[in-house]
Write a protein that holds these residues in place. Structure first.
Motif, PDB file in Angstrom:
ATOM      1  N   VAL A  28       0.840  -1.204   0.000  1.00  0.00           N
ATOM      2  CA  VAL A  28       0.000   0.000   0.000  1.00  0.00           C
ATOM      3  C   VAL A  28       0.870   1.248   0.000  1.00  0.00           C
ATOM      4  N   LYS A  29       1.879   1.284   0.862  1.00  0.00           N
ATOM      5  CA  LYS A  29       2.745   2.469   0.968  1.00  0.00           C
ATOM      6  C   LYS A  29       3.425   2.800  -0.348  1.00  0.00           C
ATOM      7  N   HIS A  30       3.867   1.767  -1.062  1.00  0.00           N
ATOM      8  CA  HIS A  30       4.732   1.996  -2.226  1.00  0.00           C
ATOM      9  C   HIS A  30       4.117   1.638  -3.565  1.00  0.00           C
ATOM     10  N   GLY A  31       2.827   1.294  -3.594  1.00  0.00           N
ATOM     11  CA  GLY A  31       2.307   0.933  -4.906  1.00  0.00           C
ATOM     12  C   GLY A  31       0.796   0.809  -4.996  1.00  0.00           C
ATOM     13  N   LEU A  32       0.060   1.403  -4.060  1.00  0.00           N
ATOM     14  CA  LEU A  32      -1.393   1.316  -4.143  1.00  0.00           C
ATOM     15  C   LEU A  32      -1.894   1.985  -5.420  1.00  0.00           C
ATOM     16  N   ASP A  33      -2.716   1.261  -6.156  1.00  0.00           N
ATOM     17  CA  ASP A  33      -3.391   1.806  -7.327  1.00  0.00           C
ATOM     18  C   ASP A  33      -4.883   1.828  -6.975  1.00  0.00           C
ATOM     19  N   ALA A  34      -5.364   2.970  -6.528  1.00  0.00           N
ATOM     20  CA  ALA A  34      -6.748   3.080  -6.051  1.00  0.00           C
ATOM     21  C   ALA A  34      -7.759   2.715  -7.129  1.00  0.00           C
ATOM     22  N   ALA A  35      -7.400   2.840  -8.389  1.00  0.00           N
ATOM     23  CA  ALA A  35      -8.319   2.454  -9.463  1.00  0.00           C
ATOM     24  C   ALA A  35      -8.628   0.960  -9.406  1.00  0.00           C
ATOM     25  N   LYS A  36      -7.719   0.169  -8.852  1.00  0.00           N
ATOM     26  CA  LYS A  36      -7.932  -1.280  -8.745  1.00  0.00           C
ATOM     27  C   LYS A  36      -8.869  -1.644  -7.601  1.00  0.00           C
ATOM     28  N   LEU A  37      -9.308  -0.651  -6.826  1.00  0.00           N
ATOM     29  CA  LEU A  37     -10.309  -0.877  -5.780  1.00  0.00           C
ATOM     30  C   LEU A  37     -11.726  -0.748  -6.338  1.00  0.00           C
ATOM     31  N   ALA A  38     -11.849  -0.259  -7.570  1.00  0.00           N
ATOM     32  CA  ALA A  38     -13.163  -0.060  -8.181  1.00  0.00           C
ATOM     33  C   ALA A  38     -13.816  -1.405  -8.484  1.00  0.00           C
ATOM     34  N   GLY A  39     -15.149  -1.401  -8.451  1.00  0.00           N
ATOM     35  CA  GLY A  39     -15.913  -2.582  -8.812  1.00  0.00           C
ATOM     36  C   GLY A  39     -16.564  -3.263  -7.630  1.00  0.00           C
ATOM     37  N   GLU A  40     -17.070  -4.459  -7.885  1.00  0.00           N
ATOM     38  CA  GLU A  40     -17.858  -5.233  -6.923  1.00  0.00           C
ATOM     39  C   GLU A  40     -16.969  -5.977  -5.930  1.00  0.00           C
ATOM     40  N   TRP A  41     -17.363  -5.909  -4.642  1.00  0.00           N
ATOM     41  CA  TRP A  41     -16.645  -6.578  -3.559  1.00  0.00           C
ATOM     42  C   TRP A  41     -17.628  -7.221  -2.594  1.00  0.00           C
ATOM     43  N   TYR A  42     -17.170  -8.280  -1.938  1.00  0.00           N
ATOM     44  CA  TYR A  42     -17.905  -8.928  -0.862  1.00  0.00           C
ATOM     45  C   TYR A  42     -17.126  -8.744   0.430  1.00  0.00           C
ATOM     46  N   GLU A  43     -17.796  -8.431   1.519  1.00  0.00           N
ATOM     47  CA  GLU A  43     -17.133  -8.469   2.820  1.00  0.00           C
ATOM     48  C   GLU A  43     -17.079  -9.933   3.228  1.00  0.00           C
ATOM     49  N   VAL A  44     -15.883 -10.406   3.555  1.00  0.00           N
ATOM     50  CA  VAL A  44     -15.726 -11.812   3.903  1.00  0.00           C
ATOM     51  C   VAL A  44     -15.281 -12.004   5.347  1.00  0.00           C
ATOM     52  N   GLY A  93      -4.159  12.412   0.526  1.00  0.00           N
ATOM     53  CA  GLY A  93      -2.882  12.714  -0.105  1.00  0.00           C
ATOM     54  C   GLY A  93      -1.771  11.739   0.248  1.00  0.00           C
ATOM     55  N   VAL A  94      -2.085  10.705   0.997  1.00  0.00           N
ATOM     56  CA  VAL A  94      -1.135   9.651   1.363  1.00  0.00           C
ATOM     57  C   VAL A  94      -1.731   8.356   0.841  1.00  0.00           C
ATOM     58  N   PRO A  95      -0.992   7.539   0.094  1.00  0.00           N
ATOM     59  CA  PRO A  95      -1.577   6.321  -0.472  1.00  0.00           C
ATOM     60  C   PRO A  95      -2.306   5.477   0.576  1.00  0.00           C
ATOM     61  N   GLY A  96      -3.584   5.240   0.333  1.00  0.00           N
ATOM     62  CA  GLY A  96      -4.379   4.384   1.195  1.00  0.00           C
ATOM     63  C   GLY A  96      -5.020   5.056   2.393  1.00  0.00           C
ATOM     64  N   VAL A  97      -4.791   6.328   2.602  1.00  0.00           N
ATOM     65  CA  VAL A  97      -5.345   7.030   3.765  1.00  0.00           C
ATOM     66  C   VAL A  97      -6.504   7.915   3.290  1.00  0.00           C
ATOM     67  N   VAL A 114      -8.129   3.640   6.478  1.00  0.00           N
ATOM     68  CA  VAL A 114      -6.883   3.267   5.814  1.00  0.00           C
ATOM     69  C   VAL A 114      -7.055   1.922   5.116  1.00  0.00           C
ATOM     70  N   ILE A 115      -6.460   1.818   3.943  1.00  0.00           N
ATOM     71  CA  ILE A 115      -6.317   0.522   3.286  1.00  0.00           C
ATOM     72  C   ILE A 115      -5.055  -0.082   3.896  1.00  0.00           C
ATOM     73  N   VAL A 116      -5.207  -1.158   4.623  1.00  0.00           N
ATOM     74  CA  VAL A 116      -4.087  -1.781   5.329  1.00  0.00           C
ATOM     75  C   VAL A 116      -3.238  -2.601   4.370  1.00  0.00           C
ATOM     76  N   ASP A 117      -3.895  -3.391   3.524  1.00  0.00           N
ATOM     77  CA  ASP A 117      -3.160  -4.256   2.597  1.00  0.00           C
ATOM     78  C   ASP A 117      -4.026  -4.545   1.387  1.00  0.00           C
ATOM     79  N   VAL A 118      -3.378  -4.868   0.292  1.00  0.00           N
ATOM     80  CA  VAL A 118      -4.037  -5.301  -0.928  1.00  0.00           C
ATOM     81  C   VAL A 118      -3.375  -6.599  -1.373  1.00  0.00           C
TER      82      VAL A 118
END
Length: 190
Positions: A28-44, A93-97, A114-118
């Motif tokens: 997340v710190k060094h390579g989060l691509d927020a566009a890849k969070l788009a779309g359908e998700w399930y909470e698991v 302004g901080v990746p994932g925050v 925060v996005i903790v991990d991808v």
């Protein structure tokens, strides 16, 4: 957080929230691509007091705008009753925050997020991500949520265990993460 009144009314006494930017994995710190969070998700998997009695949690994220803000259209059922709300995630302004809030109700409650991990799949798209929200109220009460979301409705236990460990490795408390409950999507309408 799905209902501010419920969250504040049921939150427990705890220490102040950590600096969320410190809870991000290196991915997340060094390579989060927020566009890849788009779309359908399930909470698991989730630790979230507002979801007591909820089932079939799922959401659809919009693509982020130029400022990095995206909308999350969340749906669930409380018993037989459908529940739907849209949340906004404003990039800080901080990746994932992010700062998150119910669309149209930003003045009522904002939650640092925060996005903790991808977890990328073989093609580089995100197949799973973990997120955490925490807000201290008067330095005494923490409103917090931990969740693991996936593209697939069912995720093997070993994968969920690895997601929880990644969250702990990123700095979340093991006792909190360990209290997260698996969410079954069995019997849910798609």
């Amino acid at each position: 957080m799905h209902t501010a009144v419920v969250v504040l009314g049921l939150a427990g006494v705890a220490a102040a929230c950590p600096d969320l930017a410190t809870l991000r994995s290196d991915r997340v710190k060094h390579g989060l691509d927020a566009a890849k969070l788009a779309g359908e998700w399930y909470e698991v998997l989730a630790a979230d007091i507002t979801q007591v009695g909820a089932k079939c949690q799922r959401f659809n994220n919009s693509a982020p705008d130029a400022a990095g803000t995206y909308a999350q259209s969340f749906s669930t059922y409380y018993g037989p009753l459908p529940f739907h709300q849209t949340y906004m995630y404003e990039s800080q302004g901080v990746p994932g925050v992010y700062t998150s809030y119910l669309k149209g109700a930003k003045a009522l409650l904002t939650l640092p997020s925060v996005i903790v991990d991808v977890v990328p799949d073989a093609n580089g798209a995100y197949s799973m991500f973990t997120s955490y929200k925490c807000k201290s109220v008067a330095g005494v009460v923490d409103v917090s949520e931990f969740r693991v979301s996936a593209r697939a409705a069912a995720v093997p236990d070993a994968v969920l265990t690895a997601a929880k460990q990644a969250a702990i490795d990123a700095g979340l408390k093991a006792s909190f993460v360990g209290g997260a409950k698996t969410i079954s999507q069995a019997g849910c309408k798609n």
